[in-house]
Design a protein around this motif. Structure first.
Motif, PDB file in Angstrom:
ATOM      1  N   ALA A 108       0.785  -1.375  -0.287  1.00  0.00           N
ATOM      2  CA  ALA A 108      -0.251  -0.096   0.072  1.00  0.00           C
ATOM      3  C   ALA A 108       0.887   1.485  -0.592  1.00  0.00           C
ATOM      4  CB  ALA A 108      -0.829  -0.163   1.301  1.00  0.00           C
ATOM      5  N   VAL A 109       0.340   2.469  -0.627  1.00  0.00           N
ATOM      6  CA  VAL A 109       0.890   3.641  -0.710  1.00  0.00           C
ATOM      7  C   VAL A 109       0.074   5.156  -0.722  1.00  0.00           C
ATOM      8  CG1 VAL A 109       3.196   2.746  -1.817  1.00  0.00           C
ATOM      9  CG2 VAL A 109       1.166   3.044  -3.181  1.00  0.00           C
ATOM     10  N   SER A 110       1.162   5.745  -0.530  1.00  0.00           N
ATOM     11  CA  SER A 110       0.026   6.986   0.570  1.00  0.00           C
ATOM     12  C   SER A 110       0.760   8.371   0.219  1.00  0.00           C
ATOM     13  CB  SER A 110       0.063   6.894   1.631  1.00  0.00           C
ATOM     14  OG  SER A 110      -1.475   8.366   1.519  1.00  0.00           O
ATOM     15  N   ASN A 111       0.706   8.765  -1.260  1.00  0.00           N
ATOM     16  CA  ASN A 111       1.352  10.415  -1.223  1.00  0.00           C
ATOM     17  C   ASN A 111       0.939  11.389  -0.479  1.00  0.00           C
ATOM     18  OD1 ASN A 111       4.021  10.900  -2.613  1.00  0.00           O
ATOM     19  ND2 ASN A 111       2.416  11.519  -4.571  1.00  0.00           N
ATOM     20  N   PHE A 112       1.609  12.217   0.328  1.00  0.00           N
ATOM     21  CA  PHE A 112       0.775  12.822   0.414  1.00  0.00           C
ATOM     22  C   PHE A 112      -0.150  13.426   0.965  1.00  0.00           C
ATOM     23  CE2 PHE A 112       4.832  14.535  -1.860  1.00  0.00           C
ATOM     24  CZ  PHE A 112       5.441  14.713  -1.357  1.00  0.00           C
ATOM     25  N   VAL A 113      -0.752  12.336   1.404  1.00  0.00           N
ATOM     26  CA  VAL A 113      -2.174  12.108   1.989  1.00  0.00           C
ATOM     27  C   VAL A 113      -2.180  11.838   4.106  1.00  0.00           C
ATOM     28  CG1 VAL A 113      -4.131  10.656   2.222  1.00  0.00           C
ATOM     29  CG2 VAL A 113      -2.639  10.902  -0.118  1.00  0.00           C
ATOM     30  N   ILE A 114      -1.606  11.455   4.442  1.00  0.00           N
ATOM     31  CA  ILE A 114      -1.388  11.336   5.598  1.00  0.00           C
ATOM     32  C   ILE A 114      -1.146  12.906   6.306  1.00  0.00           C
ATOM     33  CG2 ILE A 114      -0.029  10.608   7.796  1.00  0.00           C
ATOM     34  CD1 ILE A 114      -1.381   8.318   5.782  1.00  0.00           C
ATOM     35  N   ASN A 115      -0.816  13.872   6.116  1.00  0.00           N
ATOM     36  CA  ASN A 115      -1.450  15.397   6.263  1.00  0.00           C
ATOM     37  C   ASN A 115      -2.438  15.589   6.392  1.00  0.00           C
ATOM     38  OD1 ASN A 115       0.503  14.977   3.995  1.00  0.00           O
ATOM     39  ND2 ASN A 115      -0.177  16.813   3.142  1.00  0.00           N
ATOM     40  N   HIS A 116      -2.997  14.933   5.756  1.00  0.00           N
ATOM     41  CA  HIS A 116      -4.488  15.163   5.159  1.00  0.00           C
ATOM     42  C   HIS A 116      -5.981  14.589   5.964  1.00  0.00           C
ATOM     43  CE1 HIS A 116      -3.708  18.557   2.450  1.00  0.00           C
ATOM     44  NE2 HIS A 116      -2.929  17.901   1.718  1.00  0.00           N
ATOM     45  N   ARG A 133       0.735 -10.100   5.259  1.00  0.00           N
ATOM     46  CA  ARG A 133       1.852 -10.196   5.806  1.00  0.00           C
ATOM     47  C   ARG A 133       3.342 -10.327   5.514  1.00  0.00           C
ATOM     48  NH1 ARG A 133       3.608  -8.692  11.208  1.00  0.00           N
ATOM     49  NH2 ARG A 133       4.929 -10.690  12.141  1.00  0.00           N
ATOM     50  N   GLY A 134       4.574  -8.920   5.961  1.00  0.00           N
ATOM     51  CA  GLY A 134       5.710  -9.243   4.768  1.00  0.00           C
ATOM     52  C   GLY A 134       5.353  -8.982   3.530  1.00  0.00           C
ATOM     53  N   GLY A 135       4.348  -8.187   3.568  1.00  0.00           N
ATOM     54  CA  GLY A 135       3.864  -6.997   3.020  1.00  0.00           C
ATOM     55  C   GLY A 135       4.908  -5.535   2.523  1.00  0.00           C
ATOM     56  N   ARG A 136       4.539  -4.755   1.934  1.00  0.00           N
ATOM     57  CA  ARG A 136       5.473  -3.361   2.620  1.00  0.00           C
ATOM     58  C   ARG A 136       4.429  -1.956   2.647  1.00  0.00           C
ATOM     59  NH1 ARG A 136      10.101  -2.138   4.719  1.00  0.00           N
ATOM     60  NH2 ARG A 136      10.441  -0.698   3.535  1.00  0.00           N
ATOM     61  N   ILE A 137       4.311  -1.067   3.165  1.00  0.00           N
ATOM     62  CA  ILE A 137       3.205   0.122   3.091  1.00  0.00           C
ATOM     63  C   ILE A 137       4.717   1.163   2.925  1.00  0.00           C
ATOM     64  CG2 ILE A 137       2.308   1.671   4.347  1.00  0.00           C
ATOM     65  CD1 ILE A 137       1.047  -0.950   5.874  1.00  0.00           C
ATOM     66  N   ALA A 138       4.271   2.485   2.330  1.00  0.00           N
ATOM     67  CA  ALA A 138       5.484   3.784   1.773  1.00  0.00           C
ATOM     68  C   ALA A 138       4.500   4.881   2.027  1.00  0.00           C
ATOM     69  CB  ALA A 138       5.947   3.757   0.772  1.00  0.00           C
ATOM     70  N   VAL A 139       5.253   5.347   2.303  1.00  0.00           N
ATOM     71  CA  VAL A 139       3.447   7.396   2.728  1.00  0.00           C
ATOM     72  C   VAL A 139       5.131   8.252   2.859  1.00  0.00           C
ATOM     73  CG1 VAL A 139       2.056   6.110   3.841  1.00  0.00           C
ATOM     74  CG2 VAL A 139       3.961   6.629   5.187  1.00  0.00           C
ATOM     75  N   THR A 140       4.713   9.416   2.295  1.00  0.00           N
ATOM     76  CA  THR A 140       5.673  10.731   1.725  1.00  0.00           C
ATOM     77  C   THR A 140       4.136  11.741   2.989  1.00  0.00           C
ATOM     78  OG1 THR A 140       4.448  11.339  -0.240  1.00  0.00           O
ATOM     79  CG2 THR A 140       6.576   9.968  -0.018  1.00  0.00           C
ATOM     80  N   ILE A 141       5.264  12.401   3.168  1.00  0.00           N
ATOM     81  CA  ILE A 141       4.475  13.867   4.147  1.00  0.00           C
ATOM     82  C   ILE A 141       5.544  14.964   3.861  1.00  0.00           C
ATOM     83  CG2 ILE A 141       3.260  12.480   5.959  1.00  0.00           C
ATOM     84  CD1 ILE A 141       5.409  13.629   7.413  1.00  0.00           C
ATOM     85  N   TRP A 142       5.109  16.305   3.585  1.00  0.00           N
ATOM     86  CA  TRP A 142       5.703  17.428   3.594  1.00  0.00           C
ATOM     87  C   TRP A 142       6.145  17.457   5.086  1.00  0.00           C
ATOM     88  CZ3 TRP A 142       6.126  17.946  -1.373  1.00  0.00           C
ATOM     89  CH2 TRP A 142       5.263  18.307  -1.771  1.00  0.00           C
ATOM     90  N   PRO A 143       7.180  18.036   5.570  1.00  0.00           N
ATOM     91  CA  PRO A 143       8.165  18.117   6.433  1.00  0.00           C
ATOM     92  C   PRO A 143       8.082  19.188   7.560  1.00  0.00           C
ATOM     93  CG  PRO A 143       9.652  18.568   5.314  1.00  0.00           C
ATOM     94  CD  PRO A 143       9.056  17.965   4.364  1.00  0.00           C
ATOM     95  N   TYR A 144       8.596  19.602   8.432  1.00  0.00           N
ATOM     96  CA  TYR A 144       8.761  20.506   9.418  1.00  0.00           C
ATOM     97  C   TYR A 144       9.669  20.610   9.445  1.00  0.00           C
ATOM     98  CZ  TYR A 144       7.371  24.601  11.589  1.00  0.00           C
ATOM     99  OH  TYR A 144       7.059  26.082  12.523  1.00  0.00           O
ATOM    100  N   PRO A 145      11.020  21.596   9.723  1.00  0.00           N
ATOM    101  CA  PRO A 145      10.578  22.825   8.872  1.00  0.00           C
ATOM    102  C   PRO A 145       9.964  22.996   7.589  1.00  0.00           C
ATOM    103  CG  PRO A 145      11.860  23.478  10.497  1.00  0.00           C
ATOM    104  CD  PRO A 145      12.596  21.569  10.636  1.00  0.00           C
ATOM    105  N   GLN A 146       9.324  23.691   7.060  1.00  0.00           N
ATOM    106  CA  GLN A 146       9.140  23.886   5.871  1.00  0.00           C
ATOM    107  C   GLN A 146      10.022  23.959   4.976  1.00  0.00           C
ATOM    108  OE1 GLN A 146       5.645  26.654   5.726  1.00  0.00           O
ATOM    109  NE2 GLN A 146       4.369  24.424   5.547  1.00  0.00           N
ATOM    110  N   PRO A 147      10.477  23.454   3.726  1.00  0.00           N
ATOM    111  CA  PRO A 147      11.321  24.171   2.658  1.00  0.00           C
ATOM    112  C   PRO A 147      10.458  25.301   1.851  1.00  0.00           C
ATOM    113  CG  PRO A 147       9.974  22.289   1.848  1.00  0.00           C
ATOM    114  CD  PRO A 147       9.707  22.268   3.551  1.00  0.00           C
ATOM    115  N   PRO A 148      11.260  26.840   0.443  1.00  0.00           N
ATOM    116  CA  PRO A 148      10.531  27.105   0.100  1.00  0.00           C
ATOM    117  C   PRO A 148       9.817  27.180  -0.337  1.00  0.00           C
ATOM    118  CG  PRO A 148      12.988  27.200   0.633  1.00  0.00           C
ATOM    119  CD  PRO A 148      13.250  25.951   0.922  1.00  0.00           C
ATOM    120  N   ALA A 149       9.063  25.773  -1.114  1.00  0.00           N
ATOM    121  CA  ALA A 149       8.526  25.690  -1.369  1.00  0.00           C
ATOM    122  C   ALA A 149       6.958  25.404  -1.357  1.00  0.00           C
ATOM    123  CB  ALA A 149       8.579  24.331  -2.475  1.00  0.00           C
TER     124      ALA A 149
END
Length: 269
Positions: A108-116, A133-149
């Motif tokens: 399962a993957v979740s791209n910039f969703v956990i922050n919403h 069992r044995g499968g992978r989960i990967a997620v992305t979020i925006w960090p803090y402190p925030q970069p210029p974008a």
């Protein structure tokens, strides 16, 4: 169960697929391959793309030979995905309620969703439930402190004297987590995942200044919510401050070159 934060997020994103693609679609797309690599998504893998948005991750996973199920809460996003990724099974779902049986996915993957979402821990637990069992989960979020974008908009609003709307919601303290490598890693470990890894992914986002302005101008994200709550005179000030602030980020061909970063975490069920 949806929280008031979830309902607030749903209202902000309603009907925003086209505006999302123009303004921040490419920004969110950048870590797609790293995300899929972290979840071991390849040929024959059955993968769930949660919060698929306009289907960038789903399309890339299909290109790797994966069998993809893509879900999102927003109908306008799903309409785009059905056209863009006809090979994927596309369904509407509102986190953390996933309409799938236990252990039915390899990843399962979740791209910039956990922050919403209103309950990040419950969302990770939901992903863990539907992955074998044995499968992978990967997620992305925006960090803090925030970069210029991301931090550019806060600077612009402050310089313009924009007022923060009183109805803006934040996660309750007991549901929130630190937007750091340790904070995101801890969220995955607390959900029972093993072999948890987290790293910062950094890049320079190049975008037309008018496309970048179009995001908040069309109500995209928290910056858009801020923008839409201001008076016309304040919006005019925001535009002047925006033009002033972006000057240092313009490159030779007139595009913005904004340093950006994401946190990418993964773990094994």
């Amino acid at each position: 169960m949806a929280t008031s934060f979830d309902e607030h997020e749903r209202s902000m994103w309603a009907g925003k697929a086209t505006a999302f693609e123009r303004s921040v679609g490419d920004l969110c797309a950048y870590p797609t391959d790293q995300l899929l690599d972290a979840a071991d998504v390849g040929n024959g893998c059955r993968v769930l793309d949660v919060g698929t948005g306009t289907g960038t991750v789903a399309a890339r996973a299909v290109g790797r030979g994966a069998a993809v199920v893509a879900v999102d809460a927003e109908p306008s996003m799903l309409d785009v995905v059905r056209r863009r990724v006809p090979e994927a099974e596309v369904r509407q779902a509102v986190l953390p309620d996933l309409p799938f049986s236990d252990g039915c996915f390899d990843a399962a993957v979740s791209n910039f969703v956990i922050n919403h979402v209103g309950d990040p821990a419950a969302t990770i637990a939901a992903l863990r439930r539907v992955v074998r069992r044995g499968g992978r989960i990967a997620v992305t979020i925006w960090p803090y402190p925030q970069p210029p974008a991301q931090s550019l908009w806060r600077q612009v609003f402050d310089a313009a004297g924009a007022q923060r709307p009183t109805e803006m919601l934040a996660l309750p303290e007991d549901k929130d987590f630190a937007r750091t490598e340790d904070g995101l890693s801890g969220l995955l470990r607390e959900a029972g995942l093993d072999d948890v890894r987290c790293a910062v992914v950094s890049w320079v986002h190049r975008v037309d200044p008018e496309d970048w302005w179009s995001g908040p101008a069309n109500g995209i994200g928290m910056a858009g919510f801020m923008m839409r709550s201001q008076s016309p005179s304040v919006i005019a000030r925001i535009r002047r401050e925006y033009d002033r602030a972006i000057a240092v980020h313009l490159d030779g061909d007139g595009l913005l070159a904004l340093p950006a970063a994401a946190l990418l975490a993964s773990g094994t069920v």
